[in-house]
Design an enzyme around this catalytic site. Structure first.
Site, mmCIF file in Angstrom:
data_model
loop_
_atom_site.group_PDB
_atom_site.id
_atom_site.type_symbol
_atom_site.label_atom_id
_atom_site.label_comp_id
_atom_site.label_asym_id
_atom_site.label_seq_id
_atom_site.Cartn_x
_atom_site.Cartn_y
_atom_site.Cartn_z
ATOM 1 N N ASP A 15 -5.233 12.890 -15.901
ATOM 2 C CA ASP A 15 -5.145 11.723 -15.003
ATOM 3 C C ASP A 15 -3.668 11.388 -14.856
ATOM 4 O OD1 ASP A 15 -5.788 9.403 -13.510
ATOM 5 O OD2 ASP A 15 -5.827 8.173 -15.308
ATOM 6 N N SER A 16 -3.389 10.455 -13.953
ATOM 7 C CA SER A 16 -2.010 9.995 -13.787
ATOM 8 C C SER A 16 -1.553 9.152 -14.985
ATOM 9 C CB SER A 16 -1.923 9.161 -12.521
ATOM 10 O OG SER A 16 -2.879 8.121 -12.583
ATOM 11 N N TYR A 47 -0.375 7.427 -9.029
ATOM 12 C CA TYR A 47 -0.530 8.421 -7.978
ATOM 13 C C TYR A 47 -1.102 7.769 -6.706
ATOM 14 C CZ TYR A 47 -0.250 12.503 -11.241
ATOM 15 O OH TYR A 47 0.128 13.477 -12.141
ATOM 16 N N GLY A 48 -1.829 6.678 -6.906
ATOM 17 C CA GLY A 48 -2.631 6.102 -5.820
ATOM 18 C C GLY A 48 -1.843 5.546 -4.651
ATOM 19 N N CYS A 78 -9.345 11.626 -12.265
ATOM 20 C CA CYS A 78 -8.576 10.716 -11.418
ATOM 21 C C CYS A 78 -9.177 10.791 -10.019
ATOM 22 C CB CYS A 78 -7.115 11.168 -11.383
ATOM 23 S SG CYS A 78 -6.081 10.254 -10.228
ATOM 24 N N ASN A 79 -9.557 9.647 -9.485
ATOM 25 C CA ASN A 79 -10.157 9.625 -8.147
ATOM 26 C C ASN A 79 -9.159 10.040 -7.071
ATOM 27 O OD1 ASN A 79 -13.028 7.992 -7.980
ATOM 28 N ND2 ASN A 79 -11.868 7.544 -9.821
ATOM 29 N N THR A 80 -7.903 9.619 -7.243
ATOM 30 C CA THR A 80 -6.895 9.920 -6.218
ATOM 31 C C THR A 80 -6.691 11.433 -6.115
ATOM 32 O OG1 THR A 80 -5.828 7.832 -6.796
ATOM 33 C CG2 THR A 80 -4.560 9.364 -5.450
ATOM 34 N N GLU A 157 -2.975 -0.943 -16.696
ATOM 35 C CA GLU A 157 -1.886 -0.277 -17.442
ATOM 36 C C GLU A 157 -1.197 -1.263 -18.394
ATOM 37 O OE1 GLU A 157 -0.515 3.029 -17.350
ATOM 38 O OE2 GLU A 157 -2.282 3.641 -16.233
ATOM 39 N N CYS A 199 -12.074 4.314 -9.155
ATOM 40 C CA CYS A 199 -10.764 4.527 -9.772
ATOM 41 C C CYS A 199 -11.026 4.515 -11.274
ATOM 42 C CB CYS A 199 -9.817 3.402 -9.388
ATOM 43 S SG CYS A 199 -8.267 3.410 -10.316
ATOM 44 N N THR A 200 -10.411 5.461 -11.976
ATOM 45 C CA THR A 200 -10.746 5.594 -13.403
ATOM 46 C C THR A 200 -10.243 4.415 -14.242
ATOM 47 O OG1 THR A 200 -8.843 7.073 -13.554
ATOM 48 C CG2 THR A 200 -11.006 8.084 -13.457
ATOM 49 N N HIS A 201 -9.396 3.567 -13.674
ATOM 50 C CA HIS A 201 -8.953 2.378 -14.406
ATOM 51 C C HIS A 201 -9.978 1.226 -14.334
ATOM 52 C CE1 HIS A 201 -5.178 4.486 -14.310
ATOM 53 N NE2 HIS A 201 -4.548 3.520 -14.941
HETATM 54 N N1 DGL Z 1 -6.377 7.209 -12.057
HETATM 55 C C1 DGL Z 1 -6.112 6.815 -10.698
HETATM 56 C C2 DGL Z 1 -7.417 6.953 -9.898
HETATM 57 O O1 DGL Z 1 -8.498 7.087 -10.455
HETATM 58 C C3 DGL Z 1 -5.580 5.403 -10.612
HETATM 59 C C4 DGL Z 1 -4.161 5.246 -11.089
HETATM 60 C C5 DGL Z 1 -3.119 5.755 -10.128
HETATM 61 O O2 DGL Z 1 -2.953 5.199 -9.030
HETATM 62 O O3 DGL Z 1 -2.476 6.720 -10.473
HETATM 63 O O4 DGL Z 1 -7.358 6.922 -8.701
#
Ligand code: DGL
Length: 287
Positions: A15-16, A47-48, A78-80, A157, A199-201
């Site tokens: 993930d990011s 990353y988003g 990571c969804n992005t 975060e 989003c994984t967060h």
């Molecule tokens: N992990 C990213 C996601 O699931 C979110 C955090 C990011 O923007 O990098 O999209």
């Protein structure tokens, strides 16, 4: 696909940053025998908010790092990245690659019934239209209402997941899934049949999101967590390829690209377990 893959080899998950640990948590619950190498690219998070080209470049460097460590498959937690880079990664790597969008969309299409699916995600995930396509592939009826929710990434975060600040932010974002405000005493009409944590967060805000959905609409609206669905998918693809580890193990190696100490402090909240050691790595450029 190469036949050097061994069932005893670890799964590579990246993930990011921290968020993918919610997927690791779900995978460990479903597949306790599996060893996992987790990579959080926290030097370059988020990353988003970045372009698809940049996200693809970052995703390739993360995946190659994991491939070099001998993983048997890569889970993009990571969804992005899953929105824009999955096909490219499958073409570039000699490994099975699985993402988080399709499992979440499948569960959402069932949970939403005839109603539209609400998706909260990063700006990149929502702009990519990946959930719209994935839900359409599951159901000819369900449309998608997407809501970018970038502030929740920053709050997660920071480890700031309870209290008034995240509650107000969550409420503001969820308003997109409801009709007009009719005053404090009256619930609003829901435009969606479920809300996907795209989003994984966001699983860290699950209780807050469920509570605010109840307050806004006067009734519970199902919340879909793609982490749990992804773990179910990972189990199915390991099973289909005869790659499940038959031996009890369950080791977790955590790698980051920056600040291992502060990562470890917040990470246990995402993982739901103590993290004893986090190592820093330098990623090779994607070339
Ligand atoms: N992990 C990213 C996601 O699931 C979110 C955090 C990011 O923007 O990098 O999209």
């Amino acid at each position: 696909m190469t036949d050097r893959l061994r069932p005893e080899a670890p799964l590579g998950v990246f993930d990011s940053g921290l968020g993918g640990l919610t997927v690791v948590r779900a995978i460990r619950e479903a597949l306790p025998n599996e060893d996992i190498v987790y990579l959080g690219d926290n030097a370059r998070v988020p990353y988003g908010t970045r372009s698809p080209d940049t996200v693809m470049k970052y995703a390739l460097t993360c995946s190659r790092e994991l491939a070099d460590r001998g993983v048997k498959a890569i889970v993009v937690a990571c969804n992005t990245v899953s929105s824009v880079a999955l096909e490219m990664l499958r073409a570039e790597l000699d490994l099975p690659v699985s993402g988080v969008i399709v499992p979440g969309a499948r569960a959402a299409a069932i949970a939403s019934g005839e109603a539209p699916v609400g998706v909260m995600g990063t700006a990149g995930t929502i702009a990519s239209g990946a959930y719209t396509r994935a839900v359409a592939a599951q159901s000819s009826r369900s449309e998608v209402i997407g809501q970018p929710a970038p502030l929740l990434v920053a709050l997660a975060e920071e480890g700031w997941t309870t209290g008034d600040v995240p509650r107000l932010v969550v409420r503001r974002y969820l308003s997109a899934f409801f009709g007009p405000d009719r005053g404090v005493a009256f619930p609003r009409d829901a435009k969606v049949g479920c809300v996907v944590l795209g989003c994984t967060h966001f699983p860290l805000f699950r209780e807050l999101i469920e509570q605010e959905l109840l307050d806004l609409g006067g009734r519970g609206i199902p919340v879909v967590d793609s982490a749990v669905q992804t773990a179910i998918d990972v189990e199915a693809f390991l099973e289909a390829r005869r790659l499940k580890n038959p031996h009890p193990s369950g080791k977790l190696d955590v790698l980051v690209t920056d600040m291992p100490k502060s990562f470890a402090e917040v990470a246990s909240r995402f993982l739901g377990d103590a993290i004893t050691s986090v190592h820093q790595v330098d990623l090779k450029s994607s070339g």
